[in-house]
Design a protein around this motif. Structure first.
Motif, mmCIF file in Angstrom:
data_model
loop_
_atom_site.group_PDB
_atom_site.id
_atom_site.type_symbol
_atom_site.label_atom_id
_atom_site.label_comp_id
_atom_site.label_asym_id
_atom_site.label_seq_id
_atom_site.Cartn_x
_atom_site.Cartn_y
_atom_site.Cartn_z
ATOM 1 N N GLY A 1 1.342 27.798 16.136
ATOM 2 C CA GLY A 1 0.086 28.758 16.116
ATOM 3 C C GLY A 1 -0.688 27.954 15.221
ATOM 4 N N PHE A 2 -0.421 26.797 14.590
ATOM 5 C CA PHE A 2 -1.549 26.232 13.719
ATOM 6 C C PHE A 2 -2.483 25.439 14.655
ATOM 7 N N GLU A 3 -3.744 25.394 14.216
ATOM 8 C CA GLU A 3 -4.516 24.272 14.876
ATOM 9 C C GLU A 3 -4.505 23.213 13.970
ATOM 10 N N ILE A 4 -4.293 22.037 14.575
ATOM 11 C CA ILE A 4 -4.254 20.887 13.607
ATOM 12 C C ILE A 4 -5.769 20.446 13.413
ATOM 13 N N ARG A 5 -5.957 20.151 12.248
ATOM 14 C CA ARG A 5 -7.499 19.867 11.897
ATOM 15 C C ARG A 5 -7.602 18.377 11.390
ATOM 16 N N HIS A 6 -6.347 17.794 10.808
ATOM 17 C CA HIS A 6 -6.322 16.472 10.185
ATOM 18 C C HIS A 6 -5.258 16.041 9.903
ATOM 19 N N GLN A 7 -4.858 14.605 10.132
ATOM 20 C CA GLN A 7 -4.004 14.137 9.815
ATOM 21 C C GLN A 7 -3.956 12.672 9.264
ATOM 22 N N GLU A 8 -3.061 12.473 8.220
ATOM 23 C CA GLU A 8 -3.324 10.716 7.802
ATOM 24 C C GLU A 8 -1.888 10.069 7.424
ATOM 25 N N ASN A 9 -1.705 9.028 7.477
ATOM 26 C CA ASN A 9 -0.503 8.283 7.192
ATOM 27 C C ASN A 9 -0.789 7.350 5.800
ATOM 28 N N LEU A 10 0.112 7.936 5.006
ATOM 29 C CA LEU A 10 0.115 7.484 3.492
ATOM 30 C C LEU A 10 1.273 6.543 3.186
ATOM 31 N N ARG A 11 1.845 5.697 4.315
ATOM 32 C CA ARG A 11 3.072 5.120 4.088
ATOM 33 C C ARG A 11 2.705 3.841 3.010
ATOM 34 N N GLU A 12 1.632 3.140 2.939
ATOM 35 C CA GLU A 12 1.570 2.165 1.999
ATOM 36 C C GLU A 12 1.407 2.912 0.464
ATOM 37 N N HIS A 13 0.963 3.980 0.382
ATOM 38 C CA HIS A 13 0.930 4.560 -0.780
ATOM 39 C C HIS A 13 2.518 4.946 -1.298
ATOM 40 N N TYR A 14 3.231 5.113 -0.589
ATOM 41 C CA TYR A 14 4.787 5.512 -0.869
ATOM 42 C C TYR A 14 5.241 4.327 -1.269
ATOM 43 N N ALA A 15 4.838 3.145 -0.650
ATOM 44 C CA ALA A 15 5.723 1.831 -1.090
ATOM 45 C C ALA A 15 5.233 1.662 -2.512
ATOM 46 N N ARG A 16 3.953 1.862 -3.019
ATOM 47 C CA ARG A 16 3.413 1.689 -4.378
ATOM 48 C C ARG A 16 4.329 2.508 -5.369
ATOM 49 N N THR A 17 4.249 3.958 -4.633
ATOM 50 C CA THR A 17 4.790 4.985 -5.604
ATOM 51 C C THR A 17 6.503 4.532 -6.024
ATOM 52 N N LEU A 18 7.094 4.092 -5.114
ATOM 53 C CA LEU A 18 8.172 3.812 -5.346
ATOM 54 C C LEU A 18 8.608 2.606 -5.978
ATOM 55 N N THR A 19 7.779 1.555 -5.744
ATOM 56 C CA THR A 19 7.568 0.498 -6.669
ATOM 57 C C THR A 19 7.595 0.938 -8.275
ATOM 58 N N ALA A 20 6.637 1.825 -8.464
ATOM 59 C CA ALA A 20 6.445 2.219 -9.877
ATOM 60 C C ALA A 20 7.559 3.224 -10.511
ATOM 61 N N TRP A 21 8.434 4.102 -9.399
ATOM 62 C CA TRP A 21 9.550 4.520 -9.953
ATOM 63 C C TRP A 21 10.750 3.366 -10.172
ATOM 64 N N CYS A 22 10.788 2.501 -9.573
ATOM 65 C CA CYS A 22 11.689 1.341 -9.600
ATOM 66 C C CYS A 22 11.522 0.688 -10.909
ATOM 67 N N ARG A 23 10.353 0.323 -11.452
ATOM 68 C CA ARG A 23 9.781 -0.125 -12.516
ATOM 69 C C ARG A 23 10.292 1.032 -13.704
ATOM 70 N N ASN A 24 10.087 2.033 -13.736
ATOM 71 C CA ASN A 24 10.467 3.302 -14.661
ATOM 72 C C ASN A 24 12.058 3.179 -14.907
#
Length: 421
Positions: free
Chosen positions: A336-359
């Motif tokens: 029942g949802f009308e889709i209004r926007h979509q985006e892919n953040l996969r490069e952002h997740y690679a950066r996020t995980l790199t920061a978690w690895c460092r921590n």
């Protein structure tokens, strides 16, 4: 045949790593930034008798195989040097190993999986995703130790993909930006009511309450998360607006929410349950309300949604299933949802995980003391492997925004997106 010779046959004599083994043999480049140590002949049993990369993971988690140096670099390097190894090469090397009496004896012994491996991760798919099983699967991963998660995730305690607004933004800046991006996409304003399903440690709930004056309810199946979040809410003086409950999202009885956010929960729902999941969330919204779904996806739907013998399903996310972004969007749309926007953040997740690895590396000794070396090793190799996965497009991260239309078809959406970048 020494293990060093086996390694040379697999990776080449000039592989840019150092290799040492319990038998005293060595290979590779002495003093290289990455060193692999095989500490027991029984590591061969795991490598030979376990499917795919699972044997290597079992050897590493038990400490029979060790990796010295940056884990992301180590996995990247080994992926490169082993990329040309054929099944025939592997068969020839195994035949050579069998000529060594000690290795032959070790290889013939079937070892039990490490205790960190979820014993309930291998049941038929039709038995998954009952409320009881989902609670057990979530507890396996999230009820590890709040202190451990504080070291890995940092002050934000956000265990989902961050969104980096600038090239040199910190992890905390990126997590704040992610929560604010979600808040803007779902159009939060003072006085609204937000339902955040799979709320983790309450990051989105507290952000909505503090930054937007929204009355926010979060639910999580992790008891430790709920306890931590409720204390954090009280400590920050947000108890009049924010609440986190230890409960299944399916047990939320309230309705008429102005907005719904689902940040990192869809991966745990299961393919067969997605229609009812999105229908449930649609039913919780007022007309004109928006729902933001933030989830890990796979690039397409050509392969099964989970690898039954994969390391992630055995050790990290039991019962987890990933779908392609188009399939997720289709289920939202059909609910029942009308889709209004979509985006892919996969490069952002690679950066996020790199920061978690460092921590994790910065708190390695404390982490081992807190949760045990085996569990710390699971996290070290899992997060590093996921960095490769997102960088190389094995997996993706999609945010999909839907709206529950008015009875006359009105969306109450702006003509153009007003949430910035």
């Amino acid at each position: 045949m020494t293990l060093a010779r086996v390694f040379e046959q697999l990776a080449g004599a000039e592989a840019p790593v150092e290799f040492t083994a319990y038998d005293g043999s060595k290979a590779g480049v002495p003093g290289a930034p990455i060193r692999f140590d095989v500490r027991s002949p029984y590591a061969v049993s795991y490598l030979v008798n376990s499917p795919g990369a699972l044997g290597l993971a079992r050897g590493y988690v038990t400490g029979m195989i060790d990796v010295n140096g940056d884990m992301i670099e180590a996995l990247t390097t080994m992926q490169q040097v082993l990329s040309d190894v054929t099944p025939r090469d592997k068969a020839r090397i195994v035949a050579g190993v069998l000529r060594d009496p000690l290795l032959r004896a070790a290889m013939s012994r079937r070892l039990d999986p490490p205790p960190q491996e979820a014993p309930f991760s291998r049941i038929p798919s039709w038995l998954r995703h009952s409320k009881r099983r989902d609670a057990k699967a979530i507890s396996h991963h999230y009820d590890v130790s709040n202190t451990f998660y504080e070291w890995v995730l940092g002050p934000s305690m956000a265990y989902t993909c961050a969104c980096y607004p600038e090239e040199h933004s910190t992890l905390e800046e990126a997590q704040f930006h992610k929560h604010d991006l979600v808040a803007k996409k779902i159009g939060l304003r003072p006085g609204m009511r937000l339902l955040d399903v799979g709320c983790g440690w309450g990051g989105m709930v507290m952000h909505a309450a503090k930054e937007y004056g929204v009355k926010a309810l979060g639910v999580t199946l992790s008891k430790q998360q709920a306890e931590w979040a409720q204390k954090a809410i009280a400590d920050r003086g947000l108890s009049d607006l924010a609440e986190v409950r230890h409960m299944d999202y399916r047990d939320v009885t309230e309705t008429g929410f102005d907005a719904v956010s689902s940040i990192g929960l869809t991966e745990h729902i299961g393919k067969k349950n997605l229609p009812s999941y999105f229908s449930f969330l649609h039913g919780k919204l007022k007309r004109g309300g928006r729902m933001l779904n933030h989830t890990i996806t796979r690039p397409n739907n050509l392969a099964p949604p989970r690898k039954e013998n994969g390391f992630i399903n055995r050790y990290v996310f039991p019962d987890g299933e990933l779908e392609g972004p188009g399939y997720v969007q289709q289920q939202m749309n059909d609910a029942g949802f009308e889709i209004r926007h979509q985006e892919n953040l996969r490069e952002h997740y690679a950066r996020t995980l790199t920061a978690w690895c460092r921590n994790l590396e910065e708190h390695w000794d404390e982490a081992v003391a807190e949760v045990g070396e085996g569990t710390a090793r699971v996290w070290r190799v899992y997060m590093a492997g996921c960095v490769l996965g997102f960088n190389q497009n094995w997996i993706q991260l999609h945010q999909t925004l839907g709206v529950k239309l008015d009875e006359d078809g009105g969306s109450r959406m702006p003509l153009r997106p007003d949430w910035g970048v």
